[in-house]
Design a protein around this motif. Structure first.
Motif, PDB file in Angstrom:
ATOM      1  N   SER A 156     -13.630 -15.878  15.105  1.00 52.36           N
ATOM      2  CA  SER A 156     -13.169 -16.798  16.152  1.00 52.36           C
ATOM      3  C   SER A 156     -11.927 -17.547  15.688  1.00 52.36           C
ATOM      4  O   SER A 156     -11.673 -17.670  14.483  1.00 52.36           O
ATOM      5  CB  SER A 156     -14.276 -17.783  16.521  1.00 52.36           C
ATOM      6  N   VAL A 157     -11.177 -18.020  16.669  1.00 53.92           N
ATOM      7  CA  VAL A 157      -9.910 -18.706  16.382  1.00 53.92           C
ATOM      8  C   VAL A 157      -9.855 -19.968  17.228  1.00 53.92           C
ATOM      9  O   VAL A 157     -10.174 -19.941  18.421  1.00 53.92           O
ATOM     10  CB  VAL A 157      -8.709 -17.797  16.764  1.00 53.92           C
ATOM     11  N   ARG A 158      -9.457 -21.090  16.602  1.00 58.09           N
ATOM     12  CA  ARG A 158      -9.212 -22.335  17.366  1.00 58.09           C
ATOM     13  C   ARG A 158      -7.774 -22.758  17.172  1.00 58.09           C
ATOM     14  O   ARG A 158      -7.338 -23.009  16.046  1.00 58.09           O
ATOM     15  CB  ARG A 158     -10.149 -23.445  16.877  1.00 58.09           C
ATOM     16  N   MET A 159      -7.030 -22.783  18.264  1.00 53.74           N
ATOM     17  CA  MET A 159      -5.609 -23.127  18.157  1.00 53.74           C
ATOM     18  C   MET A 159      -5.435 -24.630  18.336  1.00 53.74           C
ATOM     19  O   MET A 159      -5.872 -25.191  19.328  1.00 53.74           O
ATOM     20  CB  MET A 159      -4.812 -22.399  19.249  1.00 53.74           C
ATOM     21  N   VAL A 164      -4.004 -23.733  12.881  1.00 54.90           N
ATOM     22  CA  VAL A 164      -4.943 -22.808  13.522  1.00 54.90           C
ATOM     23  C   VAL A 164      -6.168 -22.710  12.619  1.00 54.90           C
ATOM     24  O   VAL A 164      -6.024 -22.588  11.393  1.00 54.90           O
ATOM     25  CB  VAL A 164      -4.314 -21.402  13.683  1.00 54.90           C
ATOM     26  N   VAL A 166      -9.593 -20.665  11.670  1.00 57.61           N
ATOM     27  CA  VAL A 166     -10.088 -19.299  11.802  1.00 57.61           C
ATOM     28  C   VAL A 166     -11.450 -19.197  11.134  1.00 57.61           C
ATOM     29  O   VAL A 166     -11.629 -19.681  10.007  1.00 57.61           O
ATOM     30  CB  VAL A 166      -9.111 -18.311  11.103  1.00 57.61           C
ATOM     31  N   VAL A 188      -7.956 -11.307  17.371  1.00 58.61           N
ATOM     32  CA  VAL A 188      -7.038 -12.442  17.538  1.00 58.61           C
ATOM     33  C   VAL A 188      -6.443 -12.420  18.950  1.00 58.61           C
ATOM     34  O   VAL A 188      -6.401 -13.445  19.637  1.00 58.61           O
ATOM     35  CB  VAL A 188      -5.917 -12.404  16.463  1.00 58.61           C
ATOM     36  N   ARG A 189      -6.024 -11.229  19.374  1.00 59.05           N
ATOM     37  CA  ARG A 189      -5.428 -11.106  20.709  1.00 59.05           C
ATOM     38  C   ARG A 189      -6.424 -11.556  21.786  1.00 59.05           C
ATOM     39  O   ARG A 189      -6.077 -12.300  22.699  1.00 59.05           O
ATOM     40  CB  ARG A 189      -5.015  -9.646  20.938  1.00 59.05           C
ATOM     41  N   GLN A 191      -9.265 -13.395  21.367  1.00 55.38           N
ATOM     42  CA  GLN A 191      -9.682 -14.792  21.203  1.00 55.38           C
ATOM     43  C   GLN A 191      -8.645 -15.773  21.728  1.00 55.38           C
ATOM     44  O   GLN A 191      -8.985 -16.846  22.201  1.00 55.38           O
ATOM     45  CB  GLN A 191      -9.904 -15.073  19.708  1.00 55.38           C
ATOM     46  N   CYS A 192      -7.380 -15.395  21.596  1.00 56.16           N
ATOM     47  CA  CYS A 192      -6.312 -16.345  21.929  1.00 56.16           C
ATOM     48  C   CYS A 192      -5.746 -16.119  23.330  1.00 56.16           C
ATOM     49  O   CYS A 192      -4.750 -16.746  23.703  1.00 56.16           O
ATOM     50  CB  CYS A 192      -5.207 -16.300  20.876  1.00 56.16           C
ATOM     51  N   ARG A 293       1.703 -17.108  21.215  1.00 58.40           N
ATOM     52  CA  ARG A 293       1.117 -18.189  22.002  1.00 58.40           C
ATOM     53  C   ARG A 293       0.956 -19.336  21.028  1.00 58.40           C
ATOM     54  O   ARG A 293       0.098 -19.314  20.147  1.00 58.40           O
ATOM     55  CB  ARG A 293      -0.258 -17.820  22.549  1.00 58.40           C
ATOM     56  N   VAL A 296       0.133 -18.842  17.250  1.00 59.91           N
ATOM     57  CA  VAL A 296      -0.446 -17.515  17.005  1.00 59.91           C
ATOM     58  C   VAL A 296       0.528 -16.430  17.471  1.00 59.91           C
ATOM     59  O   VAL A 296       1.087 -16.522  18.562  1.00 59.91           O
ATOM     60  CB  VAL A 296      -1.791 -17.354  17.759  1.00 59.91           C
TER      61      VAL A 296
END
Ligand code: FAD
Length: 511
Positions: A156-159, A164, A166, A188-189, A191-192, A293, A296
């Motif tokens: 998972s990713v939190r921007m 960021v 991860v 990544v693609r 998740q974001c 984005r 990311v």
């Protein structure tokens, strides 16, 4: 610890990007899902990959070409003969490459169409094993300080605004920037929230490693059949294209079903006595509509997928890494504004879109229809002509690539010619520190510009070249792309070029 850049994926693209960033001193963490770099799909025969001119030049410009060439699978073609010579006339007839299996001959290619390609030890094509290539890149990345964590797939990713976060392999990591180099099914693609637009597959490609009762039943080489395509490399490596709309993708095959598939596609009564390995792929062609984005970014197959026909995906991804690397370094160091990263998308997205179109056009020629067969016959005729072979070579070898940097000079946006200076150094060698290079060939050229090249991190060299192509001076970016060039007395515009290339908020080095 907070890393400057976290990279998801230790494939070739993630590893080359790690090298680019670490060479400039960035703190880099590479998170890789697979526990081991070893895979039968990355080893021969399935791991065979063709490298083109931009890739070979990039490897040369970082001093990696010799190590990669040491593990090459086939002898590379030397570069096209120097423009203006009749060298091609004396060449024995050799294959220059193919388009949808339609070959073009090397001796039919007019290299005079690319006058900026000076004689160089760096060629236009090389066949390597993917696993060997990755090993060279991983070794370099680690020697430069990259941390590579294997068995740590990004979940998972939190921007955030400044960083960021991860989660990977049950642990949490932080980076100022995250680059998804995690392949076609990029987490990544997804998740974001990047959108991935394109076309659905028309066929399933099958790569098989088998033992055949009688290999002579199949004809070696690539053949279009009534059902698709069969490419047989004796004794037991087979690639099939089954125009099933992609229904067979990731469906497991056993010996019996592989044999039925082979018989149906090839139209021959081949008998498989043992199935060693089977994998699938498709011609689905998709590209992220944006490559960035916030904090990311995407590169390589994470940003674009298409059929492997004609071998372009790896080259495209490595080109992304070269383009993004120095820009991310400049932003991480605070030498350029974030806006510089938007030029990554502006420059690389059109190149990717062109490759997707190239792969779609090949699929159109391969369809098992009367119309496609008729079209393929016409393309084969054209490939036999000098113009046709040269056109195909330009696209397959990547020698015609030009970024849209405003075209203030015909060389701007192109890969720099491999100038040979009178002291014996080549342009490719001058770029090895990952620095921009300003070459001033003409002692009379007065740049009278307000650019402090040293503070801008530009290596400046004043020295004639054996062949300077009539230029008085030239500025080459760290990725080997010509940012500015001047011939004759026209030497203005250097400051503007540096400013555009570093991002409008610019380096303080620009007065
Ligand atoms: C049969 C075949 C032949 C080909 N031939 C050629 C050729 O001749 N020339 C050419 O240019 N291209 C070729 N290609 C395409 C080329 O192999 C790919 O474009 C290239 O490998 C893409 O590199 P990459 O680093 O972007 O992605 P990948 O090579 O897919 O690497 C992605 C990495 O990310 C890892 N990963 C996945 N998910 C995660 C996650 N969640 N977290 C962390 N890591 C993750 C994966 O394990 C992998 O190591 C071919 C492809 C196929 C299938």
């Amino acid at each position: 610890m907070r890393y400057d850049v976290v990279i998801a994926g230790a494939g070739p693209v993630g590893l080359l990007l790690a090298c680019e960033l670490c060479q400039a001193g960035s703190a880099v963490l590479v998170l890789e899902q697979a526990a081991s770099p070893d895979s039968p799909l990355k080893r021969l025969p399935f791991g065979l990959r063709g490298l083109n001119a931009p890739t070979l030049e990039a490897l040369d410009r970082r001093g990696l070409l010799d190590a990669v060439a040491a593990g090459q699978v086939l002898k590379p073609e030397k570069g096209p003969p120097p423009p203006g010579t009749a060298h091609w006339l004396s060449q024995p007839r050799k294959l220059g490459g193919h388009f949808a299996g339609i070959p073009f001959a090397l001796d039919n290619v007019d290299s005079g169409r690319w006058p900026w390609r000076l004689p160089s030890p760096v060629g236009t094509q090389m066949a390597v094993e993917l696993q060997a290539l990755e090993a060279v890149l991983a070794e370099r990345a680690q020697a430069l300080g990259a941390v590579i964590l294997r068995g740590a797939g990004v979940q998972s990713v939190r921007m955030g605004a400044d960083e960021v976060q991860v989660e990977a392999g049950g642990q949490a990591f932080r980076g100022r920037w995250l680059v998804g180099c995690d392949g076609g099914r990029s987490t990544v693609r997804k998740q974001c929230g990047f959108s991935f637009a394109g076309t659905d597959p028309e066929f399933t490609g099958h790569s098989l490693s088998v033992e055949l009762e009688d290999p002579t039943v199949l004809s070696p080489g690539r053949h279009t059949t009534a059902q698709g395509m069969c490419n047989f490399n004796p004794p037991g490596t087979i690639a099939l294209a089954d125009f099933d709309g992609g229904a067979g993708h990731r469906q497991p095959l056993d010996r019996e079903s592989a044999q039925a598939l082979l018989r149906r596609i090839s139209g021959r009564e081949a008998t498989i006595t043992a199935l060693h390995l089977a994998t699938t792929w498709t011609d689905g062609a998709r590209q992220a509509t944006a490559y960035r984005r916030g904090r990311v970014l995407l590169a390589g197959d994470a940003a674009h997928v298409h059929s492997p026909l004609g071998g372009q995906g790896l080259n495209l991804g490595l080109g992304d890494a070269m383009n993004l690397g120095w820009k991310l370094v400049a932003v991480v160091r605070g030498e350029a504004a974030d806006a510089l990263l938007d030029t990554y998308q502006a420059e690389r997205h059109p190149i990717g879109a062109r490759v997707l179109e190239w792969s779609r056009a090949q699929v159109a020629l391969m369809r098992p229809s009367a119309g496609s067969r008729a079209l393929a016959a016409i393309v084969a005729d054209l490939a036999e002509t000098r113009d046709g072979a040269t056109y195909l070579a330009e696209r397959v070898w990547g020698v015609g690539q030009q970024l849209d940097l405003g075209h203030t000079h015909p060389l701007v946006g192109r890969s720099t010619p491999d100038f040979l200076l009178v002291d014996g150094r080549r342009m490719g060698e001058l770029l090895r520190a990952g620095q921009a290079v300003l070459l001033v060939f003409d002692a009379a050229a007065s740049l009278c510009e307000e650019v402090d090249v040293e503070r801008a991190g530009i290596l400046s060299i004043a020295q004639p070249a054996i062949d300077s192509l009539g230029l008085s001076a030239l500025l080459v970016r760290p990725d080997g792309i010509v940012a500015w060039a001047s011939d004759g007395a026209e030497v203005a515009g250097l400051a503007r070029a540096v400013q555009e290339w570093t991002g409008s908020a610019g380096r303080e080095a620009i007065a």
